[in-house]
Design an enzyme around this catalytic site. Structure first.
Site, PDB file in Angstrom:
ATOM      1  N   ASN A  23     -28.810  87.416 -14.488  1.00  0.00           N
ATOM      2  CA  ASN A  23     -28.535  88.741 -13.921  1.00  0.00           C
ATOM      3  C   ASN A  23     -27.072  89.051 -14.220  1.00  0.00           C
ATOM      4  O   ASN A  23     -26.180  88.513 -13.571  1.00  0.00           O
ATOM      5  CB  ASN A  23     -28.801  88.720 -12.414  1.00  0.00           C
ATOM      6  N   LYS A  25     -25.486  91.784 -13.779  1.00  0.00           N
ATOM      7  CA  LYS A  25     -24.873  92.760 -12.870  1.00  0.00           C
ATOM      8  C   LYS A  25     -24.138  93.826 -13.702  1.00  0.00           C
ATOM      9  O   LYS A  25     -24.593  94.152 -14.792  1.00  0.00           O
ATOM     10  CB  LYS A  25     -23.971  92.052 -11.854  1.00  0.00           C
ATOM     11  N   HIS A 114     -32.295  93.479  -5.279  1.00  0.00           N
ATOM     12  CA  HIS A 114     -31.203  92.504  -5.255  1.00  0.00           C
ATOM     13  C   HIS A 114     -30.327  92.760  -4.030  1.00  0.00           C
ATOM     14  O   HIS A 114     -30.166  93.905  -3.604  1.00  0.00           O
ATOM     15  CB  HIS A 114     -30.370  92.606  -6.540  1.00  0.00           C
ATOM     16  N   GLU A 116     -27.274  92.963  -3.630  1.00  0.00           N
ATOM     17  CA  GLU A 116     -26.196  93.952  -3.829  1.00  0.00           C
ATOM     18  C   GLU A 116     -26.750  95.374  -3.754  1.00  0.00           C
ATOM     19  O   GLU A 116     -26.065  96.288  -3.271  1.00  0.00           O
ATOM     20  CB  GLU A 116     -25.484  93.687  -5.161  1.00  0.00           C
ATOM     21  N   GLU A 187     -32.990  84.497  -2.864  1.00  0.00           N
ATOM     22  CA  GLU A 187     -31.543  84.382  -3.032  1.00  0.00           C
ATOM     23  C   GLU A 187     -30.862  84.493  -1.671  1.00  0.00           C
ATOM     24  O   GLU A 187     -30.674  85.604  -1.154  1.00  0.00           O
ATOM     25  CB  GLU A 187     -31.024  85.503  -3.939  1.00  0.00           C
ATOM     26  N   GLY A 193     -22.773  84.233  -5.578  1.00  0.00           N
ATOM     27  CA  GLY A 193     -21.397  84.430  -6.042  1.00  0.00           C
ATOM     28  C   GLY A 193     -20.358  83.708  -5.215  1.00  0.00           C
ATOM     29  O   GLY A 193     -19.165  83.963  -5.351  1.00  0.00           O
ATOM     30  N   SER A 233     -25.507  80.848  -6.914  1.00  0.00           N
ATOM     31  CA  SER A 233     -24.570  79.842  -7.428  1.00  0.00           C
ATOM     32  C   SER A 233     -25.270  78.694  -8.168  1.00  0.00           C
ATOM     33  O   SER A 233     -24.864  77.536  -8.056  1.00  0.00           O
ATOM     34  CB  SER A 233     -23.681  79.312  -6.296  1.00  0.00           C
TER      35      SER A 233
HETATM   36  P1  PGA Z   1     -24.676  83.937  -8.693  1.00  0.00           P
HETATM   37  O1  PGA Z   1     -25.540  85.297  -8.552  1.00  0.00           O
HETATM   38  O2  PGA Z   1     -25.469  83.017  -9.591  1.00  0.00           O
HETATM   39  O3  PGA Z   1     -23.391  84.367  -9.306  1.00  0.00           O
HETATM   40  O4  PGA Z   1     -24.529  83.372  -7.330  1.00  0.00           O
HETATM   41  C1  PGA Z   1     -26.929  85.252  -8.401  1.00  0.00           C
HETATM   42  C2  PGA Z   1     -27.470  86.658  -8.296  1.00  0.00           C
HETATM   43  O5  PGA Z   1     -26.814  87.521  -7.708  1.00  0.00           O
HETATM   44  O6  PGA Z   1     -28.575  86.932  -8.782  1.00  0.00           O
END
Ligand code: PGA
Length: 271
Positions: A23, A25, A114, A116, A187, A193, A233
């Site tokens: 992803n 983003k 997601h 976000e 998630e 993140g 992560s």
């Molecule tokens: P990350 O993000 O691997 O940077 O934690 C995962 C995601 O938001 O899908």
């Protein structure tokens, strides 16, 4: 002491295949996208990922077309997906992209809900569910993200939160699509993140909750066929232990999907 991470389980040994989805983003316009794919193709020369590996990259809308063309040079089958799409096919929805528009580019996958989108752009359980069902009905494949916040986990509300997110999306009329075209991505919001990863035990027990919900609500076949990925992560160092868990069918990866070297390391270890 060896620091080498163990190899992931063979993708062919996982009943729903092994999934690795990046992803990106809001990173990488068309130029960077093309450069990434070229560098990735050079990095994937050795004994590589094997049968059963499902490789997806969710890229920004403006990079979909370039990514789709560039990915043809990769030595492994790769699907390019969008990071969001509207439930209507067209209309007065400024700034949105529809399923048929994506299909016109040959795109078959969409990421929906997601965290976000939920926390920064007002996506709710109901609106994420509506998008997921409409896009599935339009013939797209959907990866639906669900997950609890840190406070919700501390209050022991994880199962209730996930159940509410699932109930809002996977209503009776979604059952027909639970044939492998819908993928769930668990998630935990506190792991996205942050560098904090759920332990394999935490992730596996939460994935069991999700699979049990699928079984109770939609039956044995839906539960057996629906891949459930872990996200939050994931790195080349922790992926193998997570992916070895029986109910974890792979990963949705943000930060570690942005560098060709890290991504090819993850791919080489998967499968
Ligand atoms: P990350 O993000 O691997 O940077 O934690 C995962 C995601 O938001 O899908």
């Amino acid at each position: 002491m060896s620091s080498a991470a163990p190899a992931s389980p063979a993708a062919s040994a996982k009943p729903r295949g092994l999934w690795l989805a990046g992803n990106w983003k809001m990173n990488k316009g068309p130029r960077e996208t093309e450069a990434f794919v070229q560098e990735l193709s050079h990095g994937l020369t050795g004994p590589g990922p094997r049968a059963g590996l499902k490789h997806l990259l969710f890229v920004p809308t403006v990079s979909l077309d370039v990514a789709q063309r560039a990915a043809r040079v990769l030595p492994i089958p790769t699907e390019i997906g969008a990071q969001n799409a509207h439930f209507e096919k067209s209309g007065a929805f400024t700034g949105e992209t529809s399923g048929p528009m994506l299909q016109e580019l040959g795109i078959r996958w969409v990421l929906i809900g997601h965290s976000e989108r939920r926390t920064l752009f007002g996506e709710t359980n109901a609106s994420a569910g509506q998008r997921a069902r409409a896009l599935l009905a339009q013939g797209l494949n959907v990866m639906l993200c669900i997950g609890e916040t840190r406070v919700e986990r501390e209050r022991d509300e994880t199962a209730a939160v996930l159940t509410a997110q699932l109930e809002a999306a996977l209503t009776d009329d979604a059952r027909a699509y639970l044939d492998g075209r819908l993928v769930l991505a668990y998630e935990p919001v506190w792991a996205i993140g942050t560098g904090l990863t759920a332990t394999p035990e935490q992730a596996e027990s939460t994935h069991q909750v999700i699979r049990k919900w699928l079984w109770d609500r939609h039956g044995m076949e839906a539960s057996a066929r629906t891949p459930v990925l872990y996200g939050g992560s994931v790195t080349p160092d922790n992926a193998a232990a997570l992916f070895a868990c029986p109910n974890i069918d792979g990963g949705l990866v943000g930060g570690a999907s942005l560098k060709p070297a890290t991504w090819s390391a993850l791919l080489q270890k998967s499968g």
